[in-house]
Each structure stands twice: as C-alpha cells, then as structure tokens.
Design an enzyme around this catalytic site. Structure first.
Site, short mmCIF file in Angstrom:
data_model
loop_
_atom_site.label_atom_id
_atom_site.label_comp_id
_atom_site.label_asym_id
_atom_site.label_seq_id
_atom_site.Cartn_x
_atom_site.Cartn_y
_atom_site.Cartn_z
N GLU A 71 12.24 6.06 -0.80
CA GLU A 71 11.98 4.96 0.13
C GLU A 71 10.73 5.28 0.92
O GLU A 71 10.65 6.30 1.61
CB GLU A 71 13.14 4.71 1.08
CG GLU A 71 12.86 3.52 2.00
CD GLU A 71 14.00 3.11 2.89
OE1 GLU A 71 13.78 2.27 3.78
OE2 GLU A 71 15.12 3.65 2.73
N ASP A 146 2.98 -2.07 6.40
CA ASP A 146 2.01 -2.64 7.33
C ASP A 146 1.11 -3.62 6.58
O ASP A 146 0.45 -3.25 5.62
CB ASP A 146 1.17 -1.51 7.94
CG ASP A 146 0.38 -1.96 9.16
OD1 ASP A 146 -0.05 -3.12 9.19
OD2 ASP A 146 0.21 -1.14 10.08
#
Length: 242
Positions: A71, A146
């Site tokens: 992850e 982001d």
C-alpha cells in the site's frame, strides 16, 4: 524524515522523489514510546538501509510465506488496518513519508494486535525499485495520492506511465493494481496510463474473483471530499499472464 531531492538528472520517467508533500509533526509521548518499542521489528526506513542489503526478505520479516500487498501512501493507516484485519491470509507492507501517520498506524497495530502489517518510512518509487522484486506482489493499493493540481506540478504526480509500468513489473500474473482519487483530472491521467500499460487489463471486481479485496473503508479525507461534492473514482487493473 525529509524526502531526498532529485539531483540525479534521471530521465527514466519516474516522478522526482519530491512527488509527495511531507508534513512535520511531533509524536505524542505514547506514540514515541510505541515507536521505540515496535519500530525495530515492524518498520524500516529507506534509503537508510545499506545498498548492499538487496530486496526485502518478506518471509523472514513476517515470519511466514504469504501473498504480499503493497500500500503506497497509507496516511494514518485506517484503511490499511481494516483491510489487513479482513484479510489475515495476506501480508501488507504500508509505505508512507509522513512519520506521524506511521506512528498512528503502529499504535493501532499494537492495540489491536494485528500481525500481518509491516511499515516502510520512505518514498514509494525507491521502495519499488530497490526493495521489491519482479513478480512478487499480489496487489498494490494507491488511495488518494497527492493530485498536485497545478499544471506545472503534474510531473510530480506518482501514478504516471513509468511508475505504473514499474508496478506492473512487481505484480505477479493475476495481481491487482487498485487506485482511487477524487481529482477528476488525475483520474483521467491514471486511467490513460493504466490502460496503456500492456501488462495490465482493466477489470470489473463484480465480474471475476480477485486475489485481494477492493472493498475499502472510507478515509477521513474521502469523507470530507464527498461532503464537498467530489466524486471518487476507483480504478482497478489486473496483471496479465505475460
């Protein structure tokens, strides 16, 4: 830990190692104590490891041989924890540059006695390039990376063709790349890059079984985004047999 600036002049197409904004926040006393007690066993930092160390020996690190999930950008680890608890047969490595987020996850691992999560403090591309071997992952999760919304910053986005190609190489045949974003422009970019990668094919999780779950709990960030009217896009690919 600050992410190293990109001074290499590399033209490989990978986003620079400044592609993630770092946040500095002091740990609480409880977090610091938990970190000192558990980090040597459950966490590592990159590039603090010696270059001669080579890829991770996950069998030794986890104490078993199990399918492996990476992850990228776990934040405070809420989704990481819940999904790892729901899939105890999988081993999960969570990567994050934000130290306090890792400390929060470490405290949750400790309080709930979760044994199938390990942590890496560092940059995802560094991890993929140096610590993860080809064909070793059954899944990669990238939730709400982001978006770097300004056009001049798009080159800093993590999920670009070169990085998606690197992820595809690290997936074993049948392995899954699961990405989620609430930024429409980034969703289009991720979709185009993933669909253009010849080793990946888009899948409908309702139509075929997958080696990892793609059902995830909403994050705090996601909840705020939905309340603000943002649409969350889920993108799921499977590594082909070739």
């Amino acid at each position: 830990m600050a992410v190293r600036p990109d001074r290499s002049g590399d033209r490989s197409g990978y986003p620079p190692t400044t592609s993630v904004r770092t946040r500095r926040a002091a740990l609480s006393d409880a977090q610091r104590q938990t970190w000192q007690r558990l980090w040597p066993k459950l966490g590592i930092a990159t590039p603090a490891r010696s270059e001669g160390d080579g890829p991770l020996n996950t069998r030794t690190w986890f104490g078993r041989d199990a399918p492996l999930v990476l992850e990228i950008g776990c934040g405070s680890g809420r989704s990481t924890l819940v999904m790892a608890q729901a899939e105890p047969h999988l081993d999960v490595i969570a990567v994050e540059v934000y130290r306090r987020g890792l400390a929060q996850l470490l405290c949750a691992i400790d309080s709930q006695q979760v044994s199938n999560i390990r942590l890496i403090h560092g940059n995802a591309v560094d991890v993929l390039q140096t610590l993860i071997t080809s064909g070793s992952l059954c899944g990669v999760r990238v939730f709400f990376p982001d978006p770097w919304p300004k056009a001049r910053h798009h080159k800093r986005r993590l999920l670009q063709p070169a990085t998606i190609g690197l992820i595809a190489d690290r997936l074993r045949p049948g392995g899954v790349l699961h990405a989620a974003t609430d930024h429409p422009g980034y969703a289009e970019q991720i979709a185009a890059a993933g669909d253009a990668e010849p080793r990946l094919v888009r899948v409908d999780p309702a139509a075929e079984p997958l080696p990892i779950s793609v059902v995830r709990p909403p994050t705090k960030y996601e909840t705020k985004a939905r309340e603000a009217g943002s649409v969350v896009t889920e993108l799921i690919w499977k590594r082909t047999e070739k």
